[in-house]
Write a protein that holds these residues in place. Sequence first.
Motif, PDB file in Angstrom:
ATOM      1  N   LYS A   8       1.075  -1.201  -0.192  1.00  0.00           N
ATOM      2  CA  LYS A   8       0.832  -0.219  -0.032  1.00  0.00           C
ATOM      3  C   LYS A   8       0.801   1.039   0.064  1.00  0.00           C
ATOM      4  CE  LYS A   8      -0.707   0.615   5.139  1.00  0.00           C
ATOM      5  NZ  LYS A   8      -1.746   0.113   6.353  1.00  0.00           N
ATOM      6  N   TRP A   9       2.175   1.325   0.667  1.00  0.00           N
ATOM      7  CA  TRP A   9       3.278   2.466   0.137  1.00  0.00           C
ATOM      8  C   TRP A   9       4.321   2.862  -0.658  1.00  0.00           C
ATOM      9  CZ3 TRP A   9       2.234   4.724   5.103  1.00  0.00           C
ATOM     10  CH2 TRP A   9       1.431   4.136   5.967  1.00  0.00           C
ATOM     11  N   ARG A  11       1.789   2.209  -3.588  1.00  0.00           N
ATOM     12  CA  ARG A  11       1.101   2.178  -4.304  1.00  0.00           C
ATOM     13  C   ARG A  11       0.936   3.997  -4.029  1.00  0.00           C
ATOM     14  NH1 ARG A  11      -1.384  -2.497  -3.134  1.00  0.00           N
ATOM     15  NH2 ARG A  11      -2.529  -1.556  -1.742  1.00  0.00           N
ATOM     16  N   LYS A  12       0.588   4.316  -2.859  1.00  0.00           N
ATOM     17  CA  LYS A  12       0.427   4.881  -2.403  1.00  0.00           C
ATOM     18  C   LYS A  12       1.440   6.563  -2.940  1.00  0.00           C
ATOM     19  CE  LYS A  12      -0.488   8.419   1.327  1.00  0.00           C
ATOM     20  NZ  LYS A  12      -0.131   8.158   3.525  1.00  0.00           N
ATOM     21  N   PHE A  15       0.481   6.356  -6.532  1.00  0.00           N
ATOM     22  CA  PHE A  15      -0.627   7.051  -7.256  1.00  0.00           C
ATOM     23  C   PHE A  15      -0.708   8.117  -6.782  1.00  0.00           C
ATOM     24  CE2 PHE A  15      -4.670   8.646  -6.370  1.00  0.00           C
ATOM     25  CZ  PHE A  15      -5.614   8.513  -7.020  1.00  0.00           C
ATOM     26  N   ASN A  16       0.097   9.468  -5.627  1.00  0.00           N
ATOM     27  CA  ASN A  16       0.496  10.797  -5.780  1.00  0.00           C
ATOM     28  C   ASN A  16       1.474  11.359  -6.846  1.00  0.00           C
ATOM     29  OD1 ASN A  16      -1.117   9.887  -3.695  1.00  0.00           O
ATOM     30  ND2 ASN A  16       0.368  10.145  -1.451  1.00  0.00           N
ATOM     31  N   ASP A  32      -6.571   2.348  -9.541  1.00  0.00           N
ATOM     32  CA  ASP A  32      -6.141   1.210  -9.074  1.00  0.00           C
ATOM     33  C   ASP A  32      -5.900   0.180  -9.185  1.00  0.00           C
ATOM     34  OD1 ASP A  32      -4.484  -0.227  -6.790  1.00  0.00           O
ATOM     35  OD2 ASP A  32      -5.792   0.943  -5.194  1.00  0.00           O
ATOM     36  N   ASP A 104       6.177   6.977   2.899  1.00  0.00           N
ATOM     37  CA  ASP A 104       5.673   7.719   3.182  1.00  0.00           C
ATOM     38  C   ASP A 104       6.759   7.780   5.180  1.00  0.00           C
ATOM     39  OD1 ASP A 104       3.668   8.847   5.815  1.00  0.00           O
ATOM     40  OD2 ASP A 104       2.313   9.055   4.168  1.00  0.00           O
ATOM     41  N   SER A 107       5.423   4.759   6.855  1.00  0.00           N
ATOM     42  CA  SER A 107       5.281   2.814   6.442  1.00  0.00           C
ATOM     43  C   SER A 107       6.766   3.145   7.415  1.00  0.00           C
ATOM     44  CB  SER A 107       5.841   3.456   5.421  1.00  0.00           C
ATOM     45  OG  SER A 107       7.176   3.563   5.013  1.00  0.00           O
TER      46      SER A 107
END
Length: 143
Positions: A8-9, A11-12, A15-16, A32, A104, A107
Amino acid sequence: MNKMLPDKWVRKAVFNLINNITVNSITVPCFDTFQAVDKEKVYVIISTQTSDTRDDNKTEKQWESSLLIDIIEKIPRAGSVGSRVLVDDIADSIRNLTQDLTLDSNSGLTIIKQTLDFPAIDPSITVNETVFRKLIRYEFLIN
């Protein structure tokens, strides 16, 4: 392993950086996994993702993680064969934006090494449209 799963980290972070980028005066949305509504003609999908543990580092375990980005352009077939230039330009913009990817701080994970691969994929041609795709595969070593 006490470290969080990086999926998830990663992907985030991606994506951002890449959602709604503008390339050649076109805004390119990012989704996603898949695009639920077929209204977009140019878009990016954050696709297949893997994570494996690696324990050859004596001080701590690491993650080997990969992420596949799928860049898609759909062109109506009416009188036009189209061109792959836009998907190439989008890939280059994404490569530029993500070359120093960081996760991030919440994480607790740090990218140690990042490599890119651009697998080949042929256009898809139907009666109604031509679909050009460009793939970007990221591979990460994460502490």
